[in-house]
Design an enzyme around this catalytic site. Structure first.
Site, PDB file in Angstrom:
ATOM      1  N   ASP A 114      30.749  39.422  45.448  1.00 14.78           N
ATOM      2  CA  ASP A 114      32.126  39.854  45.129  1.00 14.78           C
ATOM      3  C   ASP A 114      32.129  41.317  44.679  1.00 14.78           C
ATOM      4  OD1 ASP A 114      30.927  39.487  42.663  1.00 14.78           O
ATOM      5  OD2 ASP A 114      32.508  38.220  41.828  1.00 14.78           O
TER       6      ASP A 114
ATOM      7  N   HIS B 298      28.019  41.362  32.147  1.00  9.34           N
ATOM      8  CA  HIS B 298      27.210  40.522  31.256  1.00  9.34           C
ATOM      9  C   HIS B 298      25.797  40.270  31.798  1.00  9.34           C
ATOM     10  CE1 HIS B 298      30.195  37.458  33.103  1.00  9.34           C
ATOM     11  NE2 HIS B 298      29.232  37.672  33.934  1.00  9.34           N
TER      12      HIS B 298
ATOM     13  N   HIS C  53      24.325  46.451  37.800  1.00 15.74           N
ATOM     14  CA  HIS C  53      23.616  45.583  38.749  1.00 15.74           C
ATOM     15  C   HIS C  53      22.329  46.250  39.245  1.00 15.74           C
ATOM     16  CE1 HIS C  53      27.218  42.791  39.967  1.00 15.74           C
ATOM     17  NE2 HIS C  53      27.053  42.887  38.653  1.00 15.74           N
TER      18      HIS C  53
ATOM     19  N   ASP D  48      21.613  40.872  37.481  1.00 19.81           N
ATOM     20  CA  ASP D  48      22.034  40.952  38.890  1.00 19.81           C
ATOM     21  C   ASP D  48      21.168  41.896  39.713  1.00 19.81           C
ATOM     22  OD1 ASP D  48      24.659  39.371  38.607  1.00 19.81           O
ATOM     23  OD2 ASP D  48      24.799  40.873  37.033  1.00 19.81           O
TER      24      ASP D  48
HETATM   25  P1  NAD Z   1      39.869  35.532  40.251  1.00 19.52           P
HETATM   26  O1  NAD Z   1      40.454  35.723  41.630  1.00 19.52           O
HETATM   27  O2  NAD Z   1      39.605  34.162  39.748  1.00 19.52           O
HETATM   28  O3  NAD Z   1      40.834  36.224  39.177  1.00 19.52           O
HETATM   29  C1  NAD Z   1      41.387  37.473  39.384  1.00 19.52           C
HETATM   30  C2  NAD Z   1      42.833  37.477  38.912  1.00 19.52           C
HETATM   31  O4  NAD Z   1      43.375  38.740  39.278  1.00 19.52           O
HETATM   32  C3  NAD Z   1      43.726  36.406  39.566  1.00 19.52           C
HETATM   33  O5  NAD Z   1      44.400  35.660  38.575  1.00 19.52           O
HETATM   34  C4  NAD Z   1      44.693  37.215  40.409  1.00 19.52           C
HETATM   35  O6  NAD Z   1      45.984  36.632  40.509  1.00 19.52           O
HETATM   36  C5  NAD Z   1      44.731  38.519  39.640  1.00 19.52           C
HETATM   37  N1  NAD Z   1      45.234  39.656  40.427  1.00 19.52           N
HETATM   38  C6  NAD Z   1      45.050  39.916  41.739  1.00 19.52           C
HETATM   39  N2  NAD Z   1      45.723  41.048  42.068  1.00 19.52           N
HETATM   40  C7  NAD Z   1      46.315  41.511  40.950  1.00 19.52           C
HETATM   41  C8  NAD Z   1      47.139  42.631  40.646  1.00 19.52           C
HETATM   42  N3  NAD Z   1      47.478  43.516  41.594  1.00 19.52           N
HETATM   43  N4  NAD Z   1      47.592  42.775  39.378  1.00 19.52           N
HETATM   44  C9  NAD Z   1      47.260  41.889  38.418  1.00 19.52           C
HETATM   45  N5  NAD Z   1      46.490  40.796  38.643  1.00 19.52           N
HETATM   46  C10 NAD Z   1      46.019  40.619  39.893  1.00 19.52           C
HETATM   47  O7  NAD Z   1      38.566  36.432  40.224  1.00 19.52           O
HETATM   48  P2  NAD Z   1      37.288  36.276  39.269  1.00 19.52           P
HETATM   49  O8  NAD Z   1      36.271  35.479  39.980  1.00 19.52           O
HETATM   50  O9  NAD Z   1      37.714  35.884  37.922  1.00 19.52           O
HETATM   51  O10 NAD Z   1      36.794  37.788  39.246  1.00 19.52           O
HETATM   52  C11 NAD Z   1      37.587  38.837  38.724  1.00 19.52           C
HETATM   53  C12 NAD Z   1      36.815  40.132  38.802  1.00 19.52           C
HETATM   54  O11 NAD Z   1      35.766  40.132  37.812  1.00 19.52           O
HETATM   55  C13 NAD Z   1      36.087  40.341  40.134  1.00 19.52           C
HETATM   56  O12 NAD Z   1      36.161  41.710  40.493  1.00 19.52           O
HETATM   57  C14 NAD Z   1      34.655  39.959  39.825  1.00 19.52           C
HETATM   58  O13 NAD Z   1      33.739  40.587  40.697  1.00 19.52           O
HETATM   59  C15 NAD Z   1      34.539  40.486  38.429  1.00 19.52           C
HETATM   60  N6  NAD Z   1      33.443  39.939  37.617  1.00 19.52           N
HETATM   61  C16 NAD Z   1      32.874  40.797  36.736  1.00 19.52           C
HETATM   62  C17 NAD Z   1      31.854  40.356  35.903  1.00 19.52           C
HETATM   63  C18 NAD Z   1      31.277  41.314  34.902  1.00 19.52           C
HETATM   64  O14 NAD Z   1      30.413  40.932  34.112  1.00 19.52           O
HETATM   65  N7  NAD Z   1      31.736  42.561  34.867  1.00 19.52           N
HETATM   66  C19 NAD Z   1      31.427  39.028  35.976  1.00 19.52           C
HETATM   67  C20 NAD Z   1      32.049  38.163  36.865  1.00 19.52           C
HETATM   68  C21 NAD Z   1      33.076  38.624  37.672  1.00 19.52           C
END
Ligand code: NAD
Length: 475
Positions: free
Chosen positions: A119, A175, A203, A260
């Site tokens: 992702d 994380h 990552h 990662d």
């Molecule tokens: P998800 O699809 O379950 O949730 C994302 C949310 O964003 C959804 O509720 C969706 O409706 C909302 N969304 C989409 N477009 C939007 C917009 N224009 N404005 C506001 N909200 C909007 O996705 P997820 O699996 O929870 O992942 C979310 C992000 O977090 C991804 O980019 C993923 O890669 C990232 N992630 C980061 C880490 C980290 O440690 N940094 C860990 C896991 C996931």
């Protein structure tokens, strides 16, 4: 005690919502704060709001919530904006992957050497990258003194892009570094007696310092590897910190890859499912095979279903607690997540996500150590100042104070891993900023899966014609 406005953009995110909300409610020094939940998906937003509201009530936390689908409203006067949104959702990622595979690109064109995470799209992700800039631009106008906490991926490209293009204060979080705990557990070490550092890019981090009771702990790791040359068999697709791939990467680069980073390796470990199984273990072949990623998507769907069924129960029965609504639906979710949910009710344990402790460090001067993504500015030698690095830092009311990286990263890692990963970031950002799909074709010509110019051009044309990418095509 400081009262602040924290806005969560993409609040329906299955991964983050419950963790962030429980951390806010448990952080007493943020009592009286106001949390705005923002999402474009009204169903997910309503469910997240219902859970947040009920959780705060259960925990007797003095936190107020509002919900909105209006980004401007969320950002106006915010002190902190946490971005967890995935524009287009997992469906978008799957669609891009499918188009890539149709043209001979196993796991899609965004899967690139040193960036295999499923992702973490950098080539087809115009929507996500432009959303990052939209938030930053809006913050400059509506909340210029606020911090942006970037959780949405790609954190490396995103933190670099936003920090170069905008004056707002920002930090990226991941994380991944917690996977160090898997090594500590396997070696049977006492955590408090370890002195460690990780450094690199998001990552792409390496265990540069690893000392136990004041002595180098790498010999203890080497001894463990000698006894377990094939590492540990995985309990789930993400359980790769002591996989054969991690050990092999360690032997080539001289330091242990953390979190990662193990997934973000060279093609040696990723050519096809059989190769992935050899290096990341049976039956999944790691998190980024078709099987491993399905496991993860199923888990995310389970969490979304748990959230929605619990919210429904709460709406019907005004007198029950959230804990009761969640436990009534525990059969839907895997046992490890059920345990995590139970922890939400332990006031002394936070989720492990860094966002809310970071806010607490800034607003209440509760100085703490974090692993942050921020512009390099000389911390890692050999890397330009305007590239985001992932490093340890002390954070307090005056902001982020990076630690000196000592010992420094070995030349082998800088030249054979960080430089090529950095160039892929630069190429992707140039393609995005110049709005030039020919540059994506050029990137693909450097991809071992490409057999001809025609193949690379056809996949990019196909991606641009996808109904998901009409905005990208317009630009
Ligand atoms: P998800 O699809 O379950 O949730 C994302 C949310 O964003 C959804 O509720 C969706 O409706 C909302 N969304 C989409 N477009 C939007 C917009 N224009 N404005 C506001 N909200 C909007 O996705 P997820 O699996 O929870 O992942 C979310 C992000 O977090 C991804 O980019 C993923 O890669 C990232 N992630 C980061 C880490 C980290 O440690 N940094 C860990 C896991 C996931």
């Amino acid at each position: 005690m400081a009262q602040v406005k924290i806005s969560i953009v993409g609040a329906g995110s299955a991964v983050f919502s419950l963790r962030l909300i429980s951390d806010i409610c448990k952080t007493k020094s943020l009592a009286g704060s106001f949390v705005t939940l923002m999402d474009v998906n009204e169903t997910r937003l309503d469910d997240a709001y219902e859970l947040a509201y009920q959780y705060a009530r259960d925990m007797k936390a003095d936190i107020q919530f509002e919900k909105t689908t209006d980004l401007e409203k969320a950002i106006s006067d915010a002190d902190f904006v946490i971005n967890t949104a995935l524009v287009g959702g997992h469906d978008f990622l799957e669609n891009m992957r499918k188009i890539g595979e149709k043209h001979g690109y196993y796991r899609g064109i965004d899967t690139q050497e040193f960036n295999m995470v499923s992702d973490y799209y950098t080539l087809t992700n115009w929507n996500q990258l432009s959303f990052f800039l939209k938030i930053a631009n809006m913050m400059e106008k509506l909340s210029p003194n606020a911090w942006l906490l970037q959780a949405a991926n790609p954190v490396f490209e995103g933190t670099t892009l936003i920090s170069r293009k905008s004056k707002i204060k920002m930090v990226g979080f991941c994380h991944g570094h917690y996977a160090l705990n898997n090594i500590i557990d396997a070696l049977n070490l006492e955590k408090e007696k370890i002195d460690w550092q990780v450094a690199g890019f998001n990552h792409a981090i390496w265990l540069t310092r690893f000392q136990y009771k004041g002595k180098d702990a790498y010999p203890i790791l080497n001894e463990w590897i000698e006894k377990h040359p094939n590492g540990n068999p995985p309990k789930n697709p993400f359980d790769d910190q002591l996989s054969p791939a991690a050990i092999d990467i360690y032997h080539f680069y001289g330091k242990m890859p953390i979190g990662d980073t193990v997934r973000n390796s060279s093609w040696k470990y990723h050519y096809d499912l059989e190769t992935k199984k050899k290096w990341y273990g049976e039956p999944w072949g790691g998190a980024d095979s078709k099987l491993g990623w399905k496991w993860y998507e199923d888990k995310l769907n389970d969490i979304t279903t748990l959230t929605s069924k619990s919210a429904e129960l709460l709406r019907k029965n005004k007198n029950i607690k959230l804990s009761e609504a969640l436990s009534a639906n525990f059969s839907i979710i895997p046992a490890d997540f059920a345990n995590e949910v139970k922890n939400f009710y332990d006031p002394s344990t936070l989720s492990g996500e860094q966002h809310i402790p970071f806010i607490d460090a800034i607003v209440n001067d509760h100085s703490n150590r974090f692993i942050v993504n921020t512009l390099n500015n000389g911390v890692i030698s050999g890397i330009p100042d305007d590239v985001a690095v992932e490093i340890p830092a002390i954070v307090d009311k005056d902001g982020i104070h990076p630690e000196e990286i000592s010992p420094s990263l070995p030349e082998r890692i800088v030249k054979w891993y960080l430089y090529p990963r950095m160039m892929r970031m630069e190429w992707a950002l140039e393609a995005f900023e110049k709005r030039n799909p020919d540059l994506i074709i050029e990137i693909l010509l450097r991809d071992p899966r490409t057999r001809s110019y025609e193949q690379a051009k056809a996949v990019v044309d196909d991606i641009l014609s996808s109904p998901f990418n009409q905005e990208m095509k317009k630009h």
